[in-house]
Design a protein around this motif. Sequence first.
Motif, short mmCIF file in Angstrom:
data_model
loop_
_atom_site.label_atom_id
_atom_site.label_comp_id
_atom_site.label_asym_id
_atom_site.label_seq_id
_atom_site.Cartn_x
_atom_site.Cartn_y
_atom_site.Cartn_z
N THR A 76 1.03 14.73 -3.72
CA THR A 76 1.02 13.67 -4.75
C THR A 76 1.04 12.27 -4.13
O THR A 76 0.47 11.35 -4.69
CB THR A 76 2.19 13.82 -5.74
OG1 THR A 76 3.42 13.86 -5.02
CG2 THR A 76 2.04 15.10 -6.56
N GLY A 77 1.66 12.14 -2.96
CA GLY A 77 1.65 10.85 -2.27
C GLY A 77 0.26 10.50 -1.77
O GLY A 77 -0.18 9.35 -1.86
N ILE A 78 -0.45 11.50 -1.28
CA ILE A 78 -1.82 11.28 -0.80
C ILE A 78 -2.73 10.96 -1.97
O ILE A 78 -3.53 10.01 -1.91
CB ILE A 78 -2.33 12.52 -0.03
CG1 ILE A 78 -1.48 12.73 1.24
CG2 ILE A 78 -3.80 12.38 0.31
CD1 ILE A 78 -1.71 14.06 1.94
N HIS A 129 0.82 -1.21 0.00
CA HIS A 129 0.00 0.00 0.00
C HIS A 129 0.86 1.27 0.00
O HIS A 129 0.37 2.34 -0.31
CB HIS A 129 -0.94 0.01 1.20
CG HIS A 129 -1.95 -1.09 1.16
ND1 HIS A 129 -3.06 -1.05 0.36
CD2 HIS A 129 -1.99 -2.29 1.80
CE1 HIS A 129 -3.76 -2.16 0.51
NE2 HIS A 129 -3.13 -2.93 1.39
N PHE A 130 2.13 1.14 0.35
CA PHE A 130 3.04 2.28 0.35
C PHE A 130 3.58 2.58 -1.05
O PHE A 130 3.97 3.71 -1.33
CB PHE A 130 4.22 2.01 1.30
CG PHE A 130 3.89 2.14 2.75
CD1 PHE A 130 4.38 3.20 3.50
CD2 PHE A 130 3.08 1.21 3.38
CE1 PHE A 130 4.07 3.32 4.84
CE2 PHE A 130 2.77 1.33 4.72
CZ PHE A 130 3.26 2.39 5.45
N PHE A 182 -13.80 -1.93 0.65
CA PHE A 182 -13.70 -0.58 0.09
C PHE A 182 -13.03 0.39 1.06
O PHE A 182 -12.05 1.05 0.72
CB PHE A 182 -15.10 -0.06 -0.30
CG PHE A 182 -15.06 1.33 -0.86
CD1 PHE A 182 -14.79 1.54 -2.20
CD2 PHE A 182 -15.28 2.44 -0.05
CE1 PHE A 182 -14.75 2.82 -2.72
CE2 PHE A 182 -15.24 3.72 -0.56
CZ PHE A 182 -14.97 3.92 -1.90
N TRP A 183 -13.57 0.52 2.26
CA TRP A 183 -13.04 1.50 3.20
C TRP A 183 -11.65 1.14 3.70
O TRP A 183 -10.86 2.02 4.02
CB TRP A 183 -14.01 1.71 4.36
CG TRP A 183 -15.25 2.41 3.89
CD1 TRP A 183 -16.51 1.89 3.83
CD2 TRP A 183 -15.34 3.73 3.35
NE1 TRP A 183 -17.37 2.81 3.28
CE2 TRP A 183 -16.68 3.96 2.97
CE3 TRP A 183 -14.42 4.76 3.12
CZ2 TRP A 183 -17.11 5.14 2.42
CZ3 TRP A 183 -14.86 5.94 2.57
CH2 TRP A 183 -16.19 6.12 2.23
N ARG A 184 -11.34 -0.14 3.76
CA ARG A 184 -9.99 -0.54 4.17
C ARG A 184 -8.98 -0.09 3.12
O ARG A 184 -7.93 0.44 3.45
CB ARG A 184 -9.92 -2.05 4.39
CG ARG A 184 -8.53 -2.47 4.81
CD ARG A 184 -8.40 -3.87 5.27
NE ARG A 184 -9.17 -4.84 4.53
CZ ARG A 184 -8.89 -6.11 4.50
NH1 ARG A 184 -7.88 -6.58 5.18
NH2 ARG A 184 -9.63 -6.95 3.83
N TYR A 185 -9.29 -0.31 1.85
CA TYR A 185 -8.38 0.11 0.78
C TYR A 185 -8.23 1.63 0.74
O TYR A 185 -7.11 2.15 0.72
CB TYR A 185 -8.90 -0.35 -0.59
CG TYR A 185 -8.60 -1.78 -0.93
CD1 TYR A 185 -7.30 -2.21 -1.12
CD2 TYR A 185 -9.62 -2.70 -1.11
CE1 TYR A 185 -7.02 -3.52 -1.46
CE2 TYR A 185 -9.36 -4.01 -1.45
CZ TYR A 185 -8.05 -4.42 -1.62
OH TYR A 185 -7.78 -5.72 -1.96
N VAL A 186 -9.34 2.33 0.70
CA VAL A 186 -9.29 3.79 0.58
C VAL A 186 -8.70 4.42 1.84
O VAL A 186 -7.84 5.31 1.77
CB VAL A 186 -10.69 4.37 0.27
CG1 VAL A 186 -10.66 5.88 0.26
CG2 VAL A 186 -11.19 3.85 -1.07
N GLY A 187 -9.11 3.93 3.00
CA GLY A 187 -8.58 4.45 4.25
C GLY A 187 -7.08 4.20 4.39
O GLY A 187 -6.33 5.09 4.83
N VAL A 202 -1.70 6.07 4.63
CA VAL A 202 -0.30 5.87 4.23
C VAL A 202 0.23 7.12 3.53
O VAL A 202 1.34 7.58 3.80
CB VAL A 202 -0.17 4.62 3.33
CG1 VAL A 202 1.14 4.61 2.58
CG2 VAL A 202 -0.32 3.36 4.17
N GLY A 203 -0.57 7.70 2.63
CA GLY A 203 -0.15 8.92 1.96
C GLY A 203 0.15 10.05 2.93
O GLY A 203 1.16 10.74 2.83
#
Length: 185
Positions: free
Chosen positions: A65-67, A49-50, A85-90, A95-96
Motif C-alpha cells: 500500500t505504501g508503494i 514525497h514520503f 514526470f519521471w522524477r515524480y513517479v520514480g 520512497v514507497g
Amino acid sequence: MAPRISTRVLLSSAAIGVGGGLIAGASGYLAAAFAVFGPLFYGLTVGSHFLPSVVSLALLKRPGTGILAGVIAGLVGAAFGPQWFWRYVGTGLLVGVLLEIPFLITRYKRWDAWLWYASGAFAGAILGIGVFFALGAEHYAWWAWVVALACWVASPVFFIWIGRLIARALERSGVARQSARENAG
C-alpha cells in the motif's frame, strides 16, 4: 498463493495517493526554487514525497500500500509538472519501496516507531547523497555536505512523523475500521 487485497484497501490507498500527489505537485515547484536559490536546502522538500506512502502504510498496514500510494502520488504530482514526470513517479516508487523494506523484513508483523524513522533517515541519506553527487559535490565545501545531508535526512523523518499523526487521526475517526477487520481475517 498471494493474499487477496480488497477493493476497499486499494481504493483507500489510491485516495491517499491522490491527496499526497496534490502536495507533491506543489512541492515540486518549491524544490525547483530551492535548487536555484538555495541548493543546500533542496532536501527539505523531499519529505513531502514520503507523506502518502507513510499514511497509507500506517493506516492500512498492508503490503504494497505504501508503494501504491507513492506511485499514484507521483502520477498526480506529474499532472502539475509534466516536465518532471519521471522524477515524480520514480521518487514515489523509490520512497514507497524504501519505506516498506523494514516491514517486509519483519513480514509486516512489527510496526515499531523506530522502524519508520530509521527507514526515513536511511532513504533520505540515500537520496541526498545521490542528488548531491548529481549536483556536483566536488564544487561544495565540507560544511555544505553536512548542511545538505542534514536537510535530506531530517525532512523524511519529519514528514514520517506528520504522516503517522495523520494515519492515527484517520484511524480514530473510523476510516480504516473495515480494513483492520480484513487484516485480522
